[in-house]
Design a protein around this motif. Sequence first.
Motif, short mmCIF file in Angstrom:
data_model
loop_
_atom_site.label_atom_id
_atom_site.label_comp_id
_atom_site.label_asym_id
_atom_site.label_seq_id
_atom_site.Cartn_x
_atom_site.Cartn_y
_atom_site.Cartn_z
N ASP A 1 32.21 29.83 29.09
CA ASP A 1 33.43 30.55 28.14
C ASP A 1 33.93 31.32 29.13
O ASP A 1 35.27 31.90 29.03
CB ASP A 1 33.07 31.33 27.02
CG ASP A 1 32.49 30.32 26.10
OD1 ASP A 1 33.13 29.14 26.03
OD2 ASP A 1 31.59 30.61 25.15
N THR A 2 33.69 31.76 30.51
CA THR A 2 34.28 32.65 31.23
C THR A 2 34.80 32.17 32.49
O THR A 2 36.14 32.27 32.88
CB THR A 2 33.51 33.72 31.89
OG1 THR A 2 32.13 33.22 32.21
CG2 THR A 2 32.98 34.69 30.47
N ASP A 3 34.47 31.33 33.16
CA ASP A 3 34.78 30.54 34.40
C ASP A 3 34.41 29.11 34.38
O ASP A 3 33.43 28.51 35.22
CB ASP A 3 34.18 31.04 35.61
CG ASP A 3 34.61 30.42 36.93
OD1 ASP A 3 35.80 29.68 36.86
OD2 ASP A 3 33.83 30.51 37.97
N TYR A 4 34.85 28.40 33.24
CA TYR A 4 34.56 26.88 33.12
C TYR A 4 34.72 26.09 34.32
O TYR A 4 33.97 25.40 34.58
CB TYR A 4 35.39 26.47 31.94
CG TYR A 4 35.23 24.93 31.53
CD1 TYR A 4 34.09 24.74 30.66
CD2 TYR A 4 35.98 23.96 32.03
CE1 TYR A 4 33.79 23.35 30.15
CE2 TYR A 4 35.88 22.66 31.73
CZ TYR A 4 34.89 22.30 30.82
OH TYR A 4 34.51 21.08 30.55
N GLU A 5 35.88 26.06 34.93
CA GLU A 5 36.27 25.40 36.11
C GLU A 5 35.19 25.78 37.14
O GLU A 5 34.73 24.64 38.07
CB GLU A 5 37.58 25.50 36.57
CG GLU A 5 38.70 25.04 35.65
CD GLU A 5 38.97 25.95 34.55
OE1 GLU A 5 38.47 27.28 34.62
OE2 GLU A 5 39.67 25.75 33.27
N GLY A 6 35.01 26.99 37.33
CA GLY A 6 33.78 27.20 38.52
C GLY A 6 32.55 26.72 38.24
O GLY A 6 31.88 25.80 39.27
N ARG B 1 32.50 19.52 24.99
CA ARG B 1 33.68 19.12 26.00
C ARG B 1 33.14 18.93 27.31
O ARG B 1 33.86 18.14 28.01
CB ARG B 1 34.77 20.20 25.58
CG ARG B 1 36.00 20.24 26.68
CD ARG B 1 36.20 21.52 27.03
NE ARG B 1 37.22 21.79 28.01
CZ ARG B 1 37.85 22.72 28.56
NH1 ARG B 1 37.38 24.01 28.09
NH2 ARG B 1 38.34 22.85 29.65
N PHE B 2 32.40 19.82 27.74
CA PHE B 2 31.89 19.76 29.14
C PHE B 2 31.24 18.34 29.46
O PHE B 2 31.67 17.91 30.38
CB PHE B 2 30.72 21.02 29.21
CG PHE B 2 30.25 20.77 30.43
CD1 PHE B 2 30.68 21.12 31.89
CD2 PHE B 2 28.60 20.31 30.36
CE1 PHE B 2 29.76 20.78 33.05
CE2 PHE B 2 27.82 20.15 31.62
CZ PHE B 2 28.48 20.47 32.90
N VAL C 1 30.21 11.05 23.54
CA VAL C 1 31.11 11.55 24.68
C VAL C 1 30.58 10.94 26.09
O VAL C 1 31.03 11.44 27.04
CB VAL C 1 30.99 12.97 24.63
CG1 VAL C 1 31.81 13.65 23.39
CG2 VAL C 1 29.75 13.49 24.94
N GLY C 2 29.59 10.34 26.04
CA GLY C 2 29.08 9.59 27.44
C GLY C 2 27.63 9.49 27.89
O GLY C 2 27.37 8.84 28.35
#
Length: 675
Positions: free
Chosen positions: A370-375, A406-407, A441-442
Amino acid sequence: MSETTDLTGLGAGIGRIPIMDVQPVVDGGRFPARCVEGETVTVSANAFREGHDAMGVQLVLAAPDGREQRQALHAVNPGLDLWQTTIRPETTGHWSFRLEAYSAPYETWAHTAEVKIPAGIDPDLVCAEGAQVLARVLAEIDEGTRPAADGPVVRAALESLRSPGLSPSARVAPALAADLRGILAERPLRDGVTTAGPYSLIVQRERALYGSWYEFFPRSEGAHFDPEHGWTSGTLRTAARSLDRIAQMGFDVAYLTPIHPIGTTFRKGRNNSLDPQPGDPGSPYAIGSPEGGHDAIHPELGTMEDFDAFVARAQELGIEVAMDIALQCSPDHPWVAEHPEWFTVRADGTIAYAENPPKKYQDIYPLSFDTDYEGLYAAIRDMLEHWIAHGVTLFRVDNPHTKPARFWEELLAEFDRTHPEVIFLAEAFTRPTMMHTLGKVGFHQSYTYFTWRESAEELREYLEELVEAAPYMRPSFWPTTHDILTPYMSTGGRSAFVLRAILAATLVPTWGIYSGYELVEDVPRPGAQEQIDNEKYEFKPRDYAGALARGESLEPLLASLNGIRRDHPALQTLTPIRFHEAGDEQVLVFSKHLDAAASGTGAPDTVLVVSLTEHDRDAQTTLDLDLDALEVGESFEVEDLLTGERYSWGRDPFVILSAADRPAHILRIIRPEES
């Protein structure tokens, strides 16, 4: 004039010819359905129209390269509007399908002619209406939208309908003949065409559905204890020697628990104690130390060169390597110092450790998305890429339900694009909604509740539930794991281990065991459903050769089960399962049948399993077999694939099962041409 209605968009309405409940479609098409190459998939829908005119339904299947093929659906329960067909995609990739329902003017006319002409009702009008229908077909030929080869047959039938000098029955005969019916069955004349779809269908490689997994801790393979120097860890090189034994038992996948550096802060001792003793190796799930994190190898296990050699040896033996991915860190993981934003910080400034009350894992820090999802996403993606580059083709993901759905949806979609051959198994013993969503989701496969489903009734109900979810969630059955030893397994001795292996290996296409299963390791830790002296916290070398020599090992049974699965395509599938009845409620009876086309062998394949479900009780009972499901007559021959014995059976054979000596029959149906 033909009318076309498209039902692909929201709010498109019901359409001219209603098409309802299309399958396989997941959540109305929000998620793709899935199958594997060569798997037979049933496509179905409820389709109907008002009145009594004839109608038809066609499937349009689009391959990944865009090429389309059509085939008809057939009404399987006349009057109840269920239409079905089967498809068998042979190549992997992103496919799609749509359904087209239509009013069938030729079939409507043909039925009218067959009723009215023999009764002498309006013969001239019937012939005139038939001529109008065939004139439309002829116009399509002239326009080039229908093959010119259809022309001679259509023209001859049209000329006959327009010949008043002939008797009514002679006039309509060519228009009702088999050759014209065949042409219009293959390429029907269609009105009011209504389309549902397209719907996505991802076709994956066979291992996503079918395989046998063997789990082990590499550090235990070759580990040894010296009273003077203590424990010496096994290595990837010594673990590679075990691959021959795993291959001899017929396992397709060697699944390694984490092989990364292990932290020392809050390191756990034996049996999850907080008091580690000198030489205790710690839990491999406490990942990370100054030597590295998820992309590194524990120094005691060896080097990346050693790992590459392990993978190469596995490949020589026809075994794929699966790696355990636990997205969590020990307090000593490099990420803790480099990226504290990737963790949850409590009010007192400390990082929150993992808990699953009453269990506490002080040696493990969960990740926070929840803080740096992309990283964090990029770091995990790059780590997986690293291991794929070194030959890993499957990942068993530890506790995926503790990360955002979602991830997983985004990560698995990316790997579907970049590495569609890589398979992800979800180790998620959690709420059904989360387990099903992870499949949608996969995730290619999922652990299941099989471990706790024991009675015949429970197993039957559970398999029926899993079959319904087959388009998106593929089950993997494990009798035990390194974390789970149920009371059934800890009290049933050898009989329980034999029985559950037979059921796991035959009920579903993918199954697995944890090392030590073949030695019937069944002693629980008091107060917990797990092994005493849990291997997560200590070295556990085993004398497999000695147990085999003494006749104590289940290796021969496991090899037999995997050989039976390999030889019988019916056991490599899930959806064809059918249940039969037994007079004793603890006896489970089921069959799997593939016709000659679906089996891929040129001959039908039918396997019938009759099994105890209680490990401490024998059974003598009469069966009530569904002969239609088996596609046999009132008498037939069967061969027990475990013993080689043959029997003559009928609809209600009498069986005797013994928990100690014969807990189950795994039978193949012997077809008349083999006799």
